[in-house]
Design an enzyme around this catalytic site. Structure first.
Site, PDB file in Angstrom:
ATOM      1  N   LEU A 403     -85.549 -48.975  93.516  1.00  0.00           N
ATOM      2  CA  LEU A 403     -85.719 -48.948  94.967  1.00  0.00           C
ATOM      3  C   LEU A 403     -84.792 -47.900  95.573  1.00  0.00           C
ATOM      4  O   LEU A 403     -83.572 -48.029  95.508  1.00  0.00           O
ATOM      5  CB  LEU A 403     -85.424 -50.332  95.554  1.00  0.00           C
ATOM      6  CG  LEU A 403     -86.416 -51.419  95.164  1.00  0.00           C
ATOM      7  CD1 LEU A 403     -85.900 -52.790  95.583  1.00  0.00           C
ATOM      8  CD2 LEU A 403     -87.779 -51.153  95.782  1.00  0.00           C
ATOM      9  N   GLU A 404     -85.383 -46.858  96.158  1.00  0.00           N
ATOM     10  CA  GLU A 404     -84.607 -45.756  96.714  1.00  0.00           C
ATOM     11  C   GLU A 404     -84.537 -45.812  98.232  1.00  0.00           C
ATOM     12  O   GLU A 404     -84.092 -44.868  98.872  1.00  0.00           O
ATOM     13  CB  GLU A 404     -85.216 -44.424  96.253  1.00  0.00           C
ATOM     14  CG  GLU A 404     -85.198 -44.294  94.735  1.00  0.00           C
ATOM     15  CD  GLU A 404     -85.843 -43.009  94.235  1.00  0.00           C
ATOM     16  OE1 GLU A 404     -86.137 -42.136  95.060  1.00  0.00           O
ATOM     17  OE2 GLU A 404     -86.059 -42.906  93.017  1.00  0.00           O
TER      18      GLU A 404
END
Length: 578
Positions: A403-404
């Site tokens: 998850l960026e």
């Protein structure tokens, strides 16, 4: 990781208690009036304090210098209590002004816990009073009383701690006496039905459940197939004594002194089968492993089936799961059209074939465009449940967290622990944070990794698309060098992760990232430096880490586009580490 061309990883108030004795007093007064012994009814004493149990937060209360806050645990009654923390010359004084009747006597009391706690009243018009406790690990009641003056219509009641002492807790404050015109908090009303009922871990004999807390509730009742199964004071419970491989339906109600709510929406759950039933194949990860991301889309790299991924890859991360409209929920949609007609049946068969060859195939959540928010108990449950469903459907060995767009360590930890309980000890959990996410143990990614250290497989940080960053020696290093890889890995190694939980994430080619590409020889040199202290650049770690896990690349498709040059060079080197 990105799905577009240049497919880089990153560039892709408690209401008042029922007044005890009030009904009895009124009935007695009515009876006396009927016999002519009194001429008029006398009002019963009430609690003139408002929000006396802090069920409405700090409403009606004022705390000095922001020293007070409400907490849900521990509480003496209801669902909330006051926690106030002295600091410096501030004693964490919280107070409210109550309406009183002149020439009247009031009993002042509260329950306290923790550090030194004082309770008092000022402005009484007679003698102000206070009492205190030197601290207790259990709830202790403080009691005193005061009389109001001939012209006193309001009194300040207060509680505070003491200089240099720890935080104190207060609950169920009472200023009992004649109504001064302000009245009391209303009696409790029946709470609303709980929302968000969700299924957690299941065994052959039990099902864990959770739901959203209900304002004003003091307890909850769980029903199994319409029959009362168990009770709880918090927003979760485990129903036991169930039969294996059996479907059940559950509902929950909220309760308080006023009664029980209607039942929540029902959820269904099936207990596990006898002798296992765990869908996770449990393929073991080798001591030194190579991870590669497999692209479920065509962005200009070589289009692959899973069966095309070379044997040098030990962990294959399928990229990516898709977010659903349910908070925290994910699903997977094979891009059959983009992958030249690759069918779901072929995909599932290829997963089994890879696992039969000793490889792990996991589902990756995130990428540059993969926004999934896990920021509450409900979304954490949804995240774990939906991933477990994908594991059951496709046979994935685990999950990769990529998850960026933000991560909440509290709820991601809950989600991954819940998933681990469901899937069993063979679950593979990998993470692919950006470099900035692992610069400090205070970062949400780093905290998550440390929180799940006992079930975490490896963190393959993305050592690219980041420019210059600090190493563990406090010096700045530029991406694309052996020093960048070793000095940044050192932060994780010295920050609490085991060497076996640290991998080097790099692009497979110059086309796979916006910046930070290093040749396979540089990756191998960095691994040698960390594992044995050889082939280092200007930075050399203070000690060696022979158990360093290995390396990761984005992606197997970009590697294939370059003739598998990366995996052909790095794979054998990783597998040959000591």
């Amino acid at each position: 990781m990105e799905r577009s061309p240049l497919g880089a990883h990153r560039v892709r108030g408690r209401r008042g208690r029922i007044r005890r004795g009030a009904a009895t007093a009124v009935l007695a007064t009515v009876a006396l009036t009927a016999t002519g012994l009194v001429s008029s009814a006398q009002a019963a004493d009430i609690n003139v304090a408002k929000n006396a149990g802090f069920e409405s937060g700090l409403a009606n209360w004022t705390c000095t210098n922001g020293s007070g806050a409400t907490v849900s645990s521990p509480v003496h009654g209801g669902t909330a209590a006051l926690k106030a923390t002295p600091a410096g010359q501030d004693t964490a004084r919280c107070s409210q002004t109550v309406a009183v009747k002149p020439n009247s006597t009031y009993t002042l009391s509260s329950w306290v816990q923790g550090g030194y706690a004082y309770l008092g009243a000022s402005g009484t018009g007679t003698t102000d009073v206070s009492t205190w406790s030197p601290g207790s690990s259990n709830w202790t009641q403080l009691n005193t009383s005061f009389k109001t003056g001939a012209n006193t219509t309001s009194v300040e009641i207060y509680t505070h701690g003491w200089y240099g002492q720890s935080a104190y807790l207060v609950d169920d404050v009472s200023v009992n006496g004649p109504d001064g015109g302000g009245g009391s908090d209303p009696d409790p009303t029946v709470p609303s039905a709980p929302a968000g009922l969700a299924v957690g871990a299941t065994t052959t004999t039990s099902v864990s459940l959770s739901w959203n807390a209900v304002s004003g509730a003091t307890g909850y009742t769980v029903y199994r197939d319409g029959q009362k199964a168990t009770t709880a004071t918090g927003s979760s419970a485990t129903v036991t004594g169930l039969s294996a491989d059996t479907a059940y339906q559950f509902t929950v109600t909220a309760t308080n002194a006023a009664g029980e709510s209607v039942k929540s929406a029902a959820v269904s759950a099936r207990t596990a089968k006898e002798g296992g039933g765990n869908p996770n194949p449990g393929t073991s990860v080798p001591k030194h492993a190579v991870t590669g991301y497999w692209q479920n889309f065509n962005n200009g790299a070589t289009v692959q089936k899973l069966s095309d991924v070379p044997a040098n890859y030990d962990i294959i991360a399928v990229s990516f799961a898709d977010a659903t409209t349910t908070p925290g929920g994910v699903t997977f949609n094979l891009d059959t059209a983009g992958l030249n007609g690759y069918t779901v049946d072929q995909f599932k068969a290829d997963i089994k074939a890879k696992q039969a060859a000793g490889k792990n195939v996991i589902i990756s959540v995130g990428g540059e465009k993969g926004t999934v928010s896990v920021n509450s108990d409900t979304s954490a449950n949804n995240f774990a449940n939906s991933l477990y469903s994908l594991i059951q459907e496709y046979g994935f060995n685990g999950v990769d967290i990529d998850l960026e767009n933000g991560l909440n360590s509290t709820y991601m930890t809950k989600a991954l622990r819940s998933l681990s309980q469901k899937a069993g000890s063979g679950l593979v959990i990998t993470m692919a944070p950006q470099t900035i996410d692992m610069q400090s143990t205070g970062g949400e990614y780093f905290k998550t990794a440390l929180n799940i250290k006992d079930i975490l497989t490896v963190v393959n940080m993305q050592y690219y698309n980041s420019g210059a960053m600090l190493g563990c020696d406090g010096k700045v290093y530029s991406q694309g060098s052996v020093d960048f890889l070793t000095a940044l890995a050192c932060i994780q190694l010295e920050g609490g992760l085991a060497p076996s939980q640290v991998g080097l994430g790099v692009p497979a080619s110059t086309s796979a990232a916006g910046g930070g590409y290093v040749s396979p020889s540089v990756v191998n040199a960095a691994l040698d430096c960390l594992a044995s202290g050889t082939n280092c650049g200007s930075f050399k770690p203070a000690k060696t880490y022979p158990d360093i896990r290995g390396a990761m690349t984005w992606s197997t498709a970009w590697d294939a586009k370059s003739g598998n040059a990366w995996s052909n060079a790095v794979g054998p080197h990783v597998h040959g580490l000591p």
